[in-house]
Design a protein around this motif. Structure first.
Motif, PDB file in Angstrom:
ATOM      1  N   GLY A   1       0.581  -6.925  -2.187  1.00 33.77           N
ATOM      2  CA  GLY A   1       0.211  -6.780  -0.778  1.00 33.77           C
ATOM      3  C   GLY A   1      -0.585  -5.521  -0.513  1.00 33.77           C
ATOM      4  O   GLY A   1      -1.578  -5.546   0.226  1.00 33.77           O
ATOM      5  N   ARG A   2      -0.156  -4.426  -1.116  1.00 33.18           N
ATOM      6  CA  ARG A   2      -0.875  -3.166  -0.938  1.00 33.18           C
ATOM      7  C   ARG A   2      -2.275  -3.264  -1.535  1.00 33.18           C
ATOM      8  O   ARG A   2      -3.257  -2.798  -0.931  1.00 33.18           O
ATOM      9  CB  ARG A   2      -0.095  -2.025  -1.589  1.00 33.18           C
ATOM     10  N   ALA A   3      -2.407  -3.877  -2.689  1.00 31.36           N
ATOM     11  CA  ALA A   3      -3.722  -4.033  -3.311  1.00 31.36           C
ATOM     12  C   ALA A   3      -4.639  -4.876  -2.430  1.00 31.36           C
ATOM     13  O   ALA A   3      -5.834  -4.583  -2.314  1.00 31.36           O
ATOM     14  CB  ALA A   3      -3.578  -4.664  -4.690  1.00 31.36           C
ATOM     15  N   ASP A   4      -4.089  -5.903  -1.804  1.00 31.52           N
ATOM     16  CA  ASP A   4      -4.904  -6.731  -0.905  1.00 31.52           C
ATOM     17  C   ASP A   4      -5.438  -5.901   0.259  1.00 31.52           C
ATOM     18  O   ASP A   4      -6.613  -6.015   0.632  1.00 31.52           O
ATOM     19  CB  ASP A   4      -4.075  -7.902  -0.369  1.00 31.52           C
ATOM     20  N   VAL A   5      -4.577  -5.063   0.811  1.00 30.63           N
ATOM     21  CA  VAL A   5      -4.999  -4.199   1.921  1.00 30.63           C
ATOM     22  C   VAL A   5      -6.098  -3.246   1.474  1.00 30.63           C
ATOM     23  O   VAL A   5      -7.115  -3.060   2.160  1.00 30.63           O
ATOM     24  CB  VAL A   5      -3.790  -3.413   2.481  1.00 30.63           C
ATOM     25  N   LEU A   6      -5.928  -2.645   0.308  1.00 25.31           N
ATOM     26  CA  LEU A   6      -6.908  -1.682  -0.187  1.00 25.31           C
ATOM     27  C   LEU A   6      -8.250  -2.348  -0.471  1.00 25.31           C
ATOM     28  O   LEU A   6      -9.310  -1.781  -0.180  1.00 25.31           O
ATOM     29  CB  LEU A   6      -6.377  -0.999  -1.445  1.00 25.31           C
ATOM     30  N   ARG A   7      -8.214  -3.545  -1.032  1.00 27.88           N
ATOM     31  CA  ARG A   7      -9.478  -4.254  -1.298  1.00 27.88           C
ATOM     32  C   ARG A   7     -10.197  -4.589   0.002  1.00 27.88           C
ATOM     33  O   ARG A   7     -11.432  -4.493   0.081  1.00 27.88           O
ATOM     34  CB  ARG A   7      -9.204  -5.513  -2.115  1.00 27.88           C
TER      35      ARG A   7
ATOM     36  N   ARG B   1     -17.814  13.578   6.306  1.00 32.92           N
ATOM     37  CA  ARG B   1     -16.757  14.354   5.661  1.00 32.92           C
ATOM     38  C   ARG B   1     -15.659  13.507   5.029  1.00 32.92           C
ATOM     39  O   ARG B   1     -14.993  13.975   4.103  1.00 32.92           O
ATOM     40  CB  ARG B   1     -16.113  15.300   6.683  1.00 32.92           C
ATOM     41  N   TRP B   2     -15.449  12.291   5.516  1.00 35.84           N
ATOM     42  CA  TRP B   2     -14.271  11.538   5.089  1.00 35.84           C
ATOM     43  C   TRP B   2     -14.583  10.266   4.309  1.00 35.84           C
ATOM     44  O   TRP B   2     -13.753   9.822   3.505  1.00 35.84           O
ATOM     45  CB  TRP B   2     -13.414  11.177   6.310  1.00 35.84           C
ATOM     46  N   GLU B   3     -15.737   9.664   4.533  1.00 38.96           N
ATOM     47  CA  GLU B   3     -16.010   8.342   3.962  1.00 38.96           C
ATOM     48  C   GLU B   3     -15.920   8.343   2.433  1.00 38.96           C
ATOM     49  O   GLU B   3     -15.197   7.523   1.832  1.00 38.96           O
ATOM     50  CB  GLU B   3     -17.387   7.853   4.401  1.00 38.96           C
ATOM     51  N   GLU B   4     -16.641   9.230   1.782  1.00 40.62           N
ATOM     52  CA  GLU B   4     -16.685   9.236   0.319  1.00 40.62           C
ATOM     53  C   GLU B   4     -15.319   9.542  -0.279  1.00 40.62           C
ATOM     54  O   GLU B   4     -14.877   8.865  -1.222  1.00 40.62           O
ATOM     55  CB  GLU B   4     -17.714  10.254  -0.165  1.00 40.62           C
ATOM     56  N   ALA B   5     -14.638  10.541   0.264  1.00 44.94           N
ATOM     57  CA  ALA B   5     -13.322  10.909  -0.265  1.00 44.94           C
ATOM     58  C   ALA B   5     -12.318   9.780  -0.070  1.00 44.94           C
ATOM     59  O   ALA B   5     -11.488   9.511  -0.951  1.00 44.94           O
ATOM     60  CB  ALA B   5     -12.823  12.178   0.417  1.00 44.94           C
TER      61      ALA B   5
ATOM     62  N   ALA C   1      -8.851   4.806  -6.516  1.00 49.95           N
ATOM     63  CA  ALA C   1      -7.907   5.348  -7.495  1.00 49.95           C
ATOM     64  C   ALA C   1      -6.524   4.737  -7.311  1.00 49.95           C
ATOM     65  O   ALA C   1      -5.844   4.409  -8.295  1.00 49.95           O
ATOM     66  CB  ALA C   1      -7.840   6.871  -7.361  1.00 49.95           C
ATOM     67  N   GLU C   2      -6.098   4.569  -6.068  1.00 45.87           N
ATOM     68  CA  GLU C   2      -4.797   3.947  -5.837  1.00 45.87           C
ATOM     69  C   GLU C   2      -4.806   2.495  -6.302  1.00 45.87           C
ATOM     70  O   GLU C   2      -3.836   2.020  -6.915  1.00 45.87           O
ATOM     71  CB  GLU C   2      -4.429   4.005  -4.352  1.00 45.87           C
ATOM     72  N   LEU C   3      -5.890   1.804  -6.047  1.00 49.35           N
ATOM     73  CA  LEU C   3      -5.989   0.409  -6.467  1.00 49.35           C
ATOM     74  C   LEU C   3      -5.890   0.306  -7.984  1.00 49.35           C
ATOM     75  O   LEU C   3      -5.223  -0.593  -8.521  1.00 49.35           O
ATOM     76  CB  LEU C   3      -7.306  -0.184  -5.964  1.00 49.35           C
ATOM     77  N   GLU C   4      -6.501   1.232  -8.680  1.00 50.06           N
ATOM     78  CA  GLU C   4      -6.424   1.232 -10.147  1.00 50.06           C
ATOM     79  C   GLU C   4      -4.990   1.488 -10.606  1.00 50.06           C
ATOM     80  O   GLU C   4      -4.522   0.865 -11.560  1.00 50.06           O
ATOM     81  CB  GLU C   4      -7.370   2.294 -10.705  1.00 50.06           C
TER      82      GLU C   4
END
Length: 236
Positions: free
Chosen positions: A193-199, A216-220, A227-230
Motif C-alpha cells: 500500500g505504501r509503495a502504491d502511494v509513493l508511485r 527548494r523542495w521538489e527535487e529533494a 529511496a523509500e520506494l527502493e
C-alpha cells in the motif's frame, strides 16, 4: 528535574500554539462591532487534544506546528518577491483543521475534518464565506492538487507535503511514525500500500506548486520518495 523540564517545555509549546490559533481566528473573524465572539481558548484546547490522540504518531502537534511554520516561510517568500499574498489567516485555520479528525483505519478523515471546521468556525464568529473557504482548503488535502490560480490552496498543500523534502534523518522518522500509525496492517500489505502511494506521488507532474516549493523542495522530495520506494522493494 528532567521530567519537570519536559513538562514545562510542553506547556510552553502548547501556549505558543494557543497564541497562534487565537491570532489566526481573530484575523479571520468578522469586523469589530458585531456581537461578542466566543473565547478562542476552548476551540484551541479541543484541537490540541485531538492532535494528541493515542492513535497518532505522525499526525501530531509536531506535524501541525511544522505545517504552520511552513506557511510562515511561504508567506515571507511571497512578501520578499512582492507577490500578492492570499488570506493566510484562512490558510492557517485550514492547517489547524486539516488533520483534526484522524483515524488511520478510516478513509473520510478530510471530509470529517472539513465538517468539524464548518461547525466550529461558524460558532466561533467566522463568516459563512470564510468558513466555506477553510473547509474547501481542508478538503483539498485529499488530492493536494490545487488549481493554478489557487494560491491559498498551493500554500496549504505545499506546507503539508514539505515533510517529503526533509533531510534523510527527519524523513526516516516520518516514515517510521507513519508505520506506527498503521501498525494494525500486516507488513506485506503495508509495504504494498505504501509503495502504491509513493508511485502515485512520483507519477505526478509536480509535488509542489509555489515558486519556493518548486525550487527548494521538489527535487529533494522526489529523491526521498524514490529511496523509500527502493527500500520497500528490498526489505532487509
Amino acid at each position: 528535574m528532567p521530567d519537570q523540564v519536559r513538562h514545562d517545555a510542553l506547556d510552553d509549546a502548547h501556549a505558543l500554539l494557543r497564541a497562534r490559533w487565537t491570532q489566526a481566528l481573530e484575523a479571520a473573524r468578522d469586523t469589530p462591532g458585531n456581537p461578542p465572539h466566543p473565547d478562542p481558548a476552548p476551540y484551541a484546547d479541543n484541537l490540541l487534544a485531538r492532535y494528541q490522540e493515542p492513535q497518532r504518531h505522525y499526525h501530531t502537534l509536531t506535524h501541525l506546528t511544522a505545517v504552520l511554520d511552513h506557511v510562515d516561510v511561504l508567506e515571507r517568500t511571497f512578501e520578499e518577491a512582492g507577490t500578492p499574498v492570499p488570506d493566510l489567516a484562512l490558510v492557517r485555520l485550514a492547517a489547524w483543521f486539516h488533520d483534526a479528525v484522524y483515524a488511520p483505519d478510516r478513509s473520510e478523515n478530510e471530509e470529517r475534518s472539513a465538517r468539524l471546521a464548518e461547525r466550529a468556525l461558524s460558532e466561533a464568529g467566522v463568516s459563512p464565506e470564510s468558513t466555506a473557504e477553510v473547509a474547501r482548503l481542508v478538503r483539498l488535502t485529499v488530492t493536494h492538487a490545487p488549481e493554478p490560480a489557487d494560491l491559498a490552496g498551493q500554500v496549504l498543500c505545499d506546507a503539508d507535503l514539505a515533510i517529503l523534502a526533509a533531510p534523510q534523518d527527519t524523513y526516516a522518522a516520518y516514515t517510521a511514525a507513519v508505520r506506527e500509525e498503521y501498525a494494525f496492517v500486516p507488513e506485506d500489505a503495508f509495504r504494498q500500500g505504501r509503495a502504491d502511494v509513493l508511485r502515485q506521488l512520483l507519477d505526478l507532474p509536480r509535488l509542489f506548486w509555489t515558486p519556493y516549493g518548486t525550487e527548494r523542495w521538489e527535487e529533494a522530495a522526489r529523491a526521498n520518495i524514490a529511496a523509500e520506494l527502493e527500500r520497500l522493494r528490498s526489505p532487509l
